[in-house]
Motif scaffolding. Sequence first.
Motif, short mmCIF file in Angstrom:
data_model
loop_
_atom_site.label_atom_id
_atom_site.label_comp_id
_atom_site.label_asym_id
_atom_site.label_seq_id
_atom_site.Cartn_x
_atom_site.Cartn_y
_atom_site.Cartn_z
N PRO A 510 20.44 15.98 107.93
CA PRO A 510 20.38 14.61 108.47
C PRO A 510 21.72 14.11 108.98
CG PRO A 510 19.12 14.76 106.43
CD PRO A 510 19.88 16.04 106.56
N LEU A 511 22.80 14.46 108.29
CA LEU A 511 24.12 14.04 108.76
C LEU A 511 24.46 14.71 110.08
CD1 LEU A 511 26.24 14.02 105.46
CD2 LEU A 511 25.28 12.05 106.68
N MET A 512 24.20 16.00 110.19
CA MET A 512 24.53 16.73 111.41
C MET A 512 23.68 16.26 112.59
SD MET A 512 25.56 20.58 110.19
CE MET A 512 23.92 21.07 109.68
N PHE A 513 22.44 15.82 112.32
CA PHE A 513 21.58 15.28 113.36
C PHE A 513 21.86 13.79 113.60
CE2 PHE A 513 19.36 19.17 113.03
CZ PHE A 513 18.40 19.24 114.02
N LEU A 789 31.99 17.95 106.76
CA LEU A 789 31.43 16.93 107.63
C LEU A 789 32.18 15.63 107.39
CD1 LEU A 789 27.60 17.65 107.28
CD2 LEU A 789 29.19 18.48 109.03
N ALA A 790 32.64 15.00 108.46
CA ALA A 790 33.46 13.79 108.35
C ALA A 790 32.81 12.64 109.09
CB ALA A 790 34.86 14.05 108.91
N ALA A 879 26.22 25.10 117.47
CA ALA A 879 25.10 24.43 118.16
C ALA A 879 24.22 23.69 117.18
CB ALA A 879 24.29 25.44 118.97
N TYR A 880 24.80 23.22 116.06
CA TYR A 880 23.97 22.48 115.10
C TYR A 880 24.47 21.07 114.82
CZ TYR A 880 26.82 24.23 110.99
OH TYR A 880 27.80 24.55 110.07
N MET A 881 25.48 20.61 115.59
CA MET A 881 25.93 19.23 115.45
C MET A 881 25.17 18.36 116.46
SD MET A 881 27.98 19.55 112.95
CE MET A 881 28.50 17.83 112.93
N ASP A 882 23.85 18.29 116.26
CA ASP A 882 22.98 17.61 117.23
C ASP A 882 23.34 16.15 117.42
OD1 ASP A 882 21.47 20.09 116.39
OD2 ASP A 882 20.05 19.29 117.86
N GLY A 883 23.86 15.51 116.40
CA GLY A 883 24.19 14.10 116.49
C GLY A 883 25.33 13.80 117.45
N LEU A 884 26.03 14.84 117.94
CA LEU A 884 27.12 14.64 118.89
C LEU A 884 26.73 14.97 120.31
CD1 LEU A 884 30.05 16.24 116.82
CD2 LEU A 884 29.50 13.81 117.05
#
Length: 903
Positions: A510-513, A789-790, A879-884
């Motif tokens: 959830p954080l990464m998305f 994760l920051a 390719a898994y930092m979808d939230g960016l």
Amino acid sequence: MITKQLIGYAGVVISSLLLHLSVTTSAHAQNTSATLSSNSETVHWPDTQYTKDIPTFNDVLGYSPGERISSHAQMLRYFEALERAAPERIKLIEYAKSWEGRTLFYAVLGSPSNLASLDEFASNMQKLANPDLHDNEQALIDTLPASVWLGYGVHGNEISSTDAAMFTAYHLLASPTQSTNQSILNNTLVFIDPLQNPDGRTRFTSRYYATVGMEHSADRQSAEHNEPWPNGRTNHYLFDMNRDWLAITQPETAGRIAAMNTYTPLVVIDLHEMGGDASYYFAPAAQPVNPHMTASQIENMGLIGENHGEHFDAFGFDYFTREIFDAFYPGYGDSWPTFYGASASTYEVGSSRGEVFRKRNGDIYTYADSVQKQFVASISTAEATAKHRKKLLKDFYDYQLSAIKAGNDTKQRYYVFSPEYDRAGAYKLARLMAKHGVRVEQATEPFKACSASYPSGTFIIDSAQPKGRFVTTTFSEQVDMSEAFIKEQERRRARHLHDEIYDVTGWSLPLMFNIDAQTCSRVSAKTQSVSDKLELRAKVTNPNADVAYIIPWGDMAAVNFLTMALRENVIVKSANEAFTLKGGKTYPAGSLIIEKRRNQNVNIQTLVTTLAEETGAIVDGVNSSWVIKGPSLGSGNTPELVTPKVAMAWGESTSVTSAGNTRFVIERQMGYPVTAINVADLSNADLSRYHVLILPHGYYQSALGESGASHINEWVSEGGVLVTMSGATKFIADADVLDVSREYAVRDSNDEPSPDKGRVSGTLISSHQALLDTIVNADSNPDYVAGVLANVAVDQEHWLTAGVKPNVVGLVGGSDIYTPIKLTSGHNLAWFKGEDKVLASGYLWEENKKQLAYKPFLIQQPVGNGMIIAFTQEPTFRAYMDGLNVMFANALFRAPAHTRTLR
């Protein structure tokens, strides 16, 4: 003939070392005896006679096992020959095609009766894996065969395991009455995934044999042992697929996971290679171990490891355990299977990385040596699985029960996330969890839970399910390493020793998305089950609009709509600020505007509807352009977007994975083509035909230097958009192109570096700790961070962050921390949060927390008619930092509209 099983795309786990066996024939017995040549000593699997009805390597390929590094095509041909010879005991099933079109398959071996019941076996394993839906488990435990999945060659240049896989299959088929084999075939189904990364292996083998001269060189300095960029480790898109199990971005991985979710093999092994001077590693794993693994899983890998120890002692092979290769990150081939209940491990063999290699001690190590060790470990694994059949089945069943109980016992049983603020992200996350085999539900009407109201369409995941531990470890914001391990790392750091953290320590999906997933102890809602085929459906209102179509900006559906529209030559505007139309509807900054009058050369109504259906975007047709708040549709604050020509640095000096991950995100997730230009050519390349140039993470100083930096800066000043990340940002900062600097570590001491090598003032050292503090250079870097994760705050008043939420999460790794850019030079558009809030997930040294606080994550610097957009970290990491992704898309597709030049 390989059977296709429609279970998705995939890859398989692993990479590793090879074996050389010469086969001699006894004319009287018409049997063959396997021998292995290792430093002039003959080694064999004891008491083995091979029948003539199973084809040997020589029969099919013209060489002996370990004599040559088999290509993907040769491996495929050999397995097909084995299946033709013994179809009742081996079955080949295709599970994926690689990006370059190569077949990935697994072989299933067993007794004729076990293999004939393969589908029934899968069904029965699903019953054991879902005890809340089925019963009569004891009968299944008493009668089912065990199962072992041996995954080979996930890293394409870890070569020995694939040839070992080939000989393992031959050994089991050609000597079915040998006592060990008989036990294996009667008590287990052996799944062999012989080559998980065919594209990477093909890259390695073609280049390796192209460098071989009159004879193979054992010199580690030779071209044979030093691959050019990119080496064979990664797949076509340069992904390290042993890190792709969490995000499932690659077809190879997707197919493999679908297959494993079908059969849920009890023991899963990922075979790799390490440096050629090393011996052989197998479980038990090093610390830290993921706290959601169970004691029985760890115990079972210890039992299998003990079995290896006996065989390795008998063969005279050195080995080690526990010292490296931990079991903490859930996204490896040896860790992901543990979260459906398997016992899993990595094996690593010293690599010859060619046919012959001279070790530092002077020993000559052959490819055959490495294949031999991988073969022995493979058979030993299958033997131990057969030996502990009933225990493994019982432990697997108990794992499911305990996972359900653990979910029932927690106060954070349910994870709830709504698609209200990021439809595309929420749908992708739900679909991803379904691909992992997690039960996901979607509400069919609004509901309340834990004092909050949720709309219809909200996703609900109950952790009280067999995959509950996977849910917990991937959805929790924090998974802690053991206190003892952390204490030891802090002790080592105090002594200025390297820490033992192997990989990222934060991975909350959830954080990464950037999805807000709430936890709740109780949820009551009407729901329907979600599958991995879940579709994001378009929402098109007023398709017969008189004036324009507006697409709200802020998720990947809108990004995909934009890229497809630009490729269809649609004229698109994008608002720099939020605006409200007559009637009261407000659209966020970045929203796309397609005016009918500007797009009369196409049937814009039909095209817009088609693009919406293909992307799942929201499209509002409007009959009036009257704006009551914010910029008008004809304002300078709603610029017309350019259809950008995008180039990126490629080749030597770029990070292989960063280059590949970045290209993949743009091409396969955003749907837009990229031109790759070799770094060596960038110093004098004609960049005038490109709008955007991306420098992924890399090490550019030696390849580009001052002249290269100057050439690129000149192109930027003429109107180009330069996008840099991580090491590339370091390069342009050090070259004084970007007006920021990297910081030294903050030290308690006020000492400055002294240019004088002569005498210095005397000092008093009062303790051992004071001695350690004294020997630290004043100009040393901040401590290296493996990966956390920051939390990042985002400026909401700049066009470059349009549609980006006020708070996002970025991954921090390495030791570079940058000064903020001065207001006279540019803008700090995203920055790390304060010391007490910067860490979102993982383990971050206290000193780094303090120094990282409020330092820039995203910087924009105008340069002449163009600009530099600098990310201090990698927004495309794995390719898994979808939230960016929206932030990154702004840099590619909105920035060129804000340069001052005719395009």
